[in-house]
Write an enzyme that holds these catalytic residues in place. Structure first.
Site, short mmCIF file in Angstrom:
data_model
loop_
_atom_site.label_atom_id
_atom_site.label_comp_id
_atom_site.label_asym_id
_atom_site.label_seq_id
_atom_site.Cartn_x
_atom_site.Cartn_y
_atom_site.Cartn_z
N ARG A 177 0.11 -96.98 -43.50
CA ARG A 177 -0.47 -95.84 -42.72
C ARG A 177 0.48 -95.00 -42.02
O ARG A 177 0.28 -94.46 -40.98
CB ARG A 177 -1.54 -96.27 -41.66
CG ARG A 177 -2.51 -97.22 -42.11
CD ARG A 177 -3.54 -96.51 -43.07
NE ARG A 177 -4.77 -97.28 -43.39
CZ ARG A 177 -4.79 -97.93 -44.23
NH1 ARG A 177 -4.05 -98.16 -45.23
NH2 ARG A 177 -5.62 -98.85 -44.73
N SER B 279 -11.00 -96.25 -39.00
CA SER B 279 -10.39 -97.25 -38.15
C SER B 279 -9.57 -96.66 -36.92
O SER B 279 -8.87 -95.70 -37.36
CB SER B 279 -9.63 -98.03 -39.06
OG SER B 279 -10.21 -98.50 -40.28
N GLU C 176 -4.30 -95.54 -35.19
CA GLU C 176 -4.13 -94.84 -36.46
C GLU C 176 -4.34 -93.25 -36.40
O GLU C 176 -3.97 -92.42 -37.21
CB GLU C 176 -4.98 -95.40 -37.61
CG GLU C 176 -4.90 -94.78 -38.83
CD GLU C 176 -5.76 -95.37 -39.90
OE1 GLU C 176 -6.02 -96.72 -39.79
OE2 GLU C 176 -6.54 -94.73 -40.28
P1 FAD Z 1 -7.71 -84.17 -40.39
O1 FAD Z 1 -8.13 -85.35 -39.63
O2 FAD Z 1 -7.98 -82.89 -40.46
O3 FAD Z 1 -5.73 -84.30 -40.00
C1 FAD Z 1 -5.48 -85.64 -39.84
C2 FAD Z 1 -3.70 -85.24 -39.64
O4 FAD Z 1 -3.18 -84.62 -40.70
C3 FAD Z 1 -3.42 -84.17 -38.65
O5 FAD Z 1 -2.50 -84.50 -37.81
C4 FAD Z 1 -3.50 -83.03 -39.25
O6 FAD Z 1 -2.59 -81.99 -38.57
C5 FAD Z 1 -2.63 -83.57 -40.48
N1 FAD Z 1 -2.86 -82.65 -41.64
C6 FAD Z 1 -4.19 -82.31 -42.11
N2 FAD Z 1 -4.04 -81.65 -43.50
C7 FAD Z 1 -2.65 -81.26 -43.54
C8 FAD Z 1 -1.77 -80.38 -44.39
N3 FAD Z 1 -2.27 -79.74 -45.22
N4 FAD Z 1 -0.59 -80.38 -44.16
C9 FAD Z 1 -0.01 -81.17 -43.03
N5 FAD Z 1 -0.41 -81.92 -42.22
C10 FAD Z 1 -1.97 -81.96 -42.31
N6 FAD Z 1 -8.30 -93.58 -43.90
C11 FAD Z 1 -7.72 -94.39 -44.83
O7 FAD Z 1 -6.26 -94.52 -44.69
N7 FAD Z 1 -8.45 -95.33 -45.21
C12 FAD Z 1 -9.68 -95.32 -45.29
O8 FAD Z 1 -10.29 -96.05 -46.01
C13 FAD Z 1 -10.31 -94.41 -44.27
N8 FAD Z 1 -11.69 -94.58 -44.33
C14 FAD Z 1 -12.26 -93.64 -43.40
C15 FAD Z 1 -13.77 -93.89 -43.06
C16 FAD Z 1 -14.36 -93.00 -42.23
C17 FAD Z 1 -15.80 -93.04 -42.23
C18 FAD Z 1 -13.48 -92.10 -41.64
C19 FAD Z 1 -14.18 -91.15 -40.56
C20 FAD Z 1 -12.31 -91.84 -41.70
C21 FAD Z 1 -11.51 -92.72 -42.67
N9 FAD Z 1 -10.25 -92.79 -42.87
C22 FAD Z 1 -9.47 -93.46 -43.69
C23 FAD Z 1 -9.31 -91.66 -42.01
C24 FAD Z 1 -9.07 -90.27 -42.77
O9 FAD Z 1 -10.42 -90.13 -43.54
C25 FAD Z 1 -7.87 -90.05 -43.37
O10 FAD Z 1 -6.87 -90.06 -42.61
C26 FAD Z 1 -7.93 -88.68 -44.03
O11 FAD Z 1 -6.84 -88.77 -44.86
C27 FAD Z 1 -7.96 -87.69 -42.86
O12 FAD Z 1 -8.09 -86.41 -43.83
P2 FAD Z 1 -8.52 -85.04 -43.14
O13 FAD Z 1 -8.54 -84.04 -43.83
O14 FAD Z 1 -9.83 -85.30 -42.34
O15 FAD Z 1 -7.38 -85.15 -41.84
P1 NAP Z 2 -12.33 -105.71 -44.45
O1 NAP Z 2 -12.67 -105.89 -45.90
O2 NAP Z 2 -13.36 -106.36 -43.41
O3 NAP Z 2 -11.01 -106.60 -43.98
C1 NAP Z 2 -10.47 -106.32 -42.62
C2 NAP Z 2 -8.96 -106.09 -42.65
O4 NAP Z 2 -8.41 -107.29 -43.35
C3 NAP Z 2 -8.89 -104.75 -43.54
O5 NAP Z 2 -8.28 -104.00 -42.74
C4 NAP Z 2 -7.56 -105.30 -44.66
O6 NAP Z 2 -6.29 -104.65 -44.19
C5 NAP Z 2 -7.46 -106.65 -44.43
N1 NAP Z 2 -7.66 -107.39 -45.77
C6 NAP Z 2 -8.70 -107.71 -46.23
N2 NAP Z 2 -8.60 -108.38 -47.26
C7 NAP Z 2 -7.47 -108.29 -47.61
C8 NAP Z 2 -6.54 -108.61 -48.79
N3 NAP Z 2 -7.02 -109.27 -49.96
N4 NAP Z 2 -5.35 -108.64 -48.61
C9 NAP Z 2 -4.68 -107.79 -47.41
N5 NAP Z 2 -5.48 -107.34 -46.61
C10 NAP Z 2 -6.83 -107.60 -46.39
O7 NAP Z 2 -11.89 -104.13 -44.04
P2 NAP Z 2 -12.91 -103.06 -43.71
O8 NAP Z 2 -12.67 -102.61 -42.49
O9 NAP Z 2 -14.31 -103.24 -44.23
O10 NAP Z 2 -12.02 -102.19 -44.57
C11 NAP Z 2 -12.04 -102.12 -46.10
C12 NAP Z 2 -10.97 -101.47 -46.55
O11 NAP Z 2 -11.09 -100.08 -46.28
C13 NAP Z 2 -9.41 -101.74 -45.89
O12 NAP Z 2 -8.44 -101.51 -46.98
C14 NAP Z 2 -9.28 -100.88 -44.94
O13 NAP Z 2 -7.85 -100.25 -44.38
C15 NAP Z 2 -10.12 -99.46 -45.35
N6 NAP Z 2 -10.81 -98.65 -44.45
C16 NAP Z 2 -10.05 -97.94 -43.70
C17 NAP Z 2 -10.54 -96.97 -42.70
C18 NAP Z 2 -9.51 -96.21 -42.00
O14 NAP Z 2 -10.06 -95.28 -41.25
N7 NAP Z 2 -8.19 -96.13 -42.10
C19 NAP Z 2 -11.77 -96.97 -42.48
C20 NAP Z 2 -12.55 -97.94 -43.30
C21 NAP Z 2 -12.16 -98.63 -44.20
P3 NAP Z 2 -6.00 -103.06 -44.60
O15 NAP Z 2 -6.56 -102.04 -43.53
O16 NAP Z 2 -4.54 -103.08 -44.24
O17 NAP Z 2 -6.18 -102.89 -45.96
#
Ligand code: FAD
Ligand code: NAP
Length: 335
Positions: free
Chosen positions: A160, A235, A331
């Protein structure tokens, strides 16, 4: 160049109200250059607003990225390089790849937001991060207007993390991102237990990339609050990675603590579990809270304030630190 002055409420998935100096739609590189020559500053870049927390009114212009386009720029028998406009929806890009039987994106299905934000925090889910398929990106420097291409090693991707969250924070507008996708012999990532379970339940023994995407979508829809119904940014905290010795001490006290090895010295502990054990899962104060099913997700039930959500995040962080001596870091980008 049109500058729109309206609340940012509908531009962020928390649904938080905040004002700015104005919102400017960037539909092309030329739109960005037109903005830069005006000498207006400061500027913040906005994609889908799914990874920001607005804690105050912003004394900045908001550049809303709408640069579109998906183009195959190179290919051989095994793979393609696809150049994508940074304003494309990430999930629409995933669906486009699946419809062309191109592999690599399927575990990253249904992540909200834009393609341009994906390198920013090296989006990841279910065992895959966008760096696994990343080729390069094109960006424009906000101060100088200079165009730059950055390749993978220059982006310093981590868990991340990337150079854009650190030394290059807020410096570059990412306009296009290029990914390498497989045309055949797709490498499947099935190590996350939930994916295996869904495939098994659906009697799928030899999954296609479409099957994996469907499984991920099914899991996500069953577990995660939909931002269209309850404001959230996914998250809120990153999963902490702790030293093995601290993990071993904690495991004696908390034998049920889940963990995943990162390397020989460090272990990842799910932040959601720590928050739940710290008694904060489902905690609600006014119209904000910690989601009752997913402790890692902070929520705005409607009418909440960004500054209160930030205070709640700090309280959650303190509770976890007091109980486990582990600091969980946000994050989400705090604006
Ligand atoms: P924004 O929120 O609009 O911006 C985020 C940051 O990036 C800001 O600092 C912004 O300035 C910068 N930015 C945006 N666009 C650009 C650009 N073109 N150039 C330079 N900087 C830029 N994230 C995960 O990693 N894994 C997941 O599984 C995941 N699941 C999610 C589930 C839900 C329900 C939600 C609400 C979010 C989740 N996220 C997850 C977080 C999010 O979706 C990601 O981080 C996504 O990439 C953000 O995209 P955005 O366009 O909405 O960014
Ligand atoms: P989950 O399956 O309930 O698991 C909880 C955490 O354990 C996850 O965050 C994941 O880490 C870790 N994990 C589970 N199984 C794993 C494996 N086999 N090896 C290594 N790490 C493991 O998680 P969840 O919340 O439902 O999310 C599922 C996936 O979607 C995750 O990868 C999570 O990162 C992603 N997600 C991200 C966001 C976001 O906003 N960033 C939101 C929703 C879901 P990791 O997060 O490092 O994978």
């Amino acid at each position: 160049m049109e500058i729109i002055t309206e609340s940012l409420r509908k531009f962020n998935t928390f649904g938080l109200d905040a004002s700015s100096k104005g919102i400017i739609a960037i539909n092309s590189e030329q739109d960005l250059f037109d903005f830069l020559v005006q000498g207006l500053s400061p500027a913040k870049i906005l994609g889908g607003g799914s990874n920001i927390l607005l804690t105050q009114d912003l004394d900045a212009y908001i550049l809303k990225n709408n640069i579109k386009g998906i183009e195959v720029v190179d290919e051989d028998a095994d793979q393609v390089i696809v150049k994508v406009g940074a304003g494309e929806s990430w999930h629409q890009f995933v669906l486009w790849a699946l419809s062309h039987n191109l592999g690599g994106l399927e575990n990253l299905s249904l992540i909200p937001g834009s393609v341009g934000a994906a390198p920013m925090q090296n989006i990841g889910a279910y065992g895959v991060e966008q760096e696994n398929i990343f080729h390069s990106l094109n960006a424009i420097h906000l101060d100088t207007g200079v165009r730059k291409t950055l390749f993978k090693s220059e982006c310093k991707f981590g868990y991340r993390e990337s150079v854009f969250k650190n030394e290059l924070y807020s410096q570059f507008f990412i306009t296009h991102v290029s990914y390498i996708l497989s045309k055949r012999n797709h490498v499947l990532h099935l190590e996350y237990g939930a994916i295996k379970d869904v495939l098994l339940n659906n009697n799928i023994t030899e999954p296609s990339i479409r099957d994996i995407s469907d499984a991920v979508i099914e899991i996500r829809q069953s577990k995660l609050p939909d931002p269209k119904k309850i404001g959230n940014a996914g998250s809120f905290f990153k999963n902490p990675v702790i030293h093995l010795s601290q993990y071993q001490d904690l495991k004696i006290k908390y034998p049920d603590m889940p963990s995943y090895p990162v390397d020989l010295q460090t272990v990842k502990v799910p932040a959601g579990w720590l928050i739940e054990q710290a008694g904060m899962k489902g905690f609600t104060i006014g119209s904000i809270g910690v989601h009752k099913l997913q402790a890692l997700v902070l929520v705005n039930y409607g009418g909440g304030k960004g500054k209160d959500l930030w205070q709640l995040a700090l309280d959650v962080q303190s509770k976890v630190r007091d109980k486990f001596n582990i600091i969980i870091h946000p994050e989400v980008n705090i604006w």
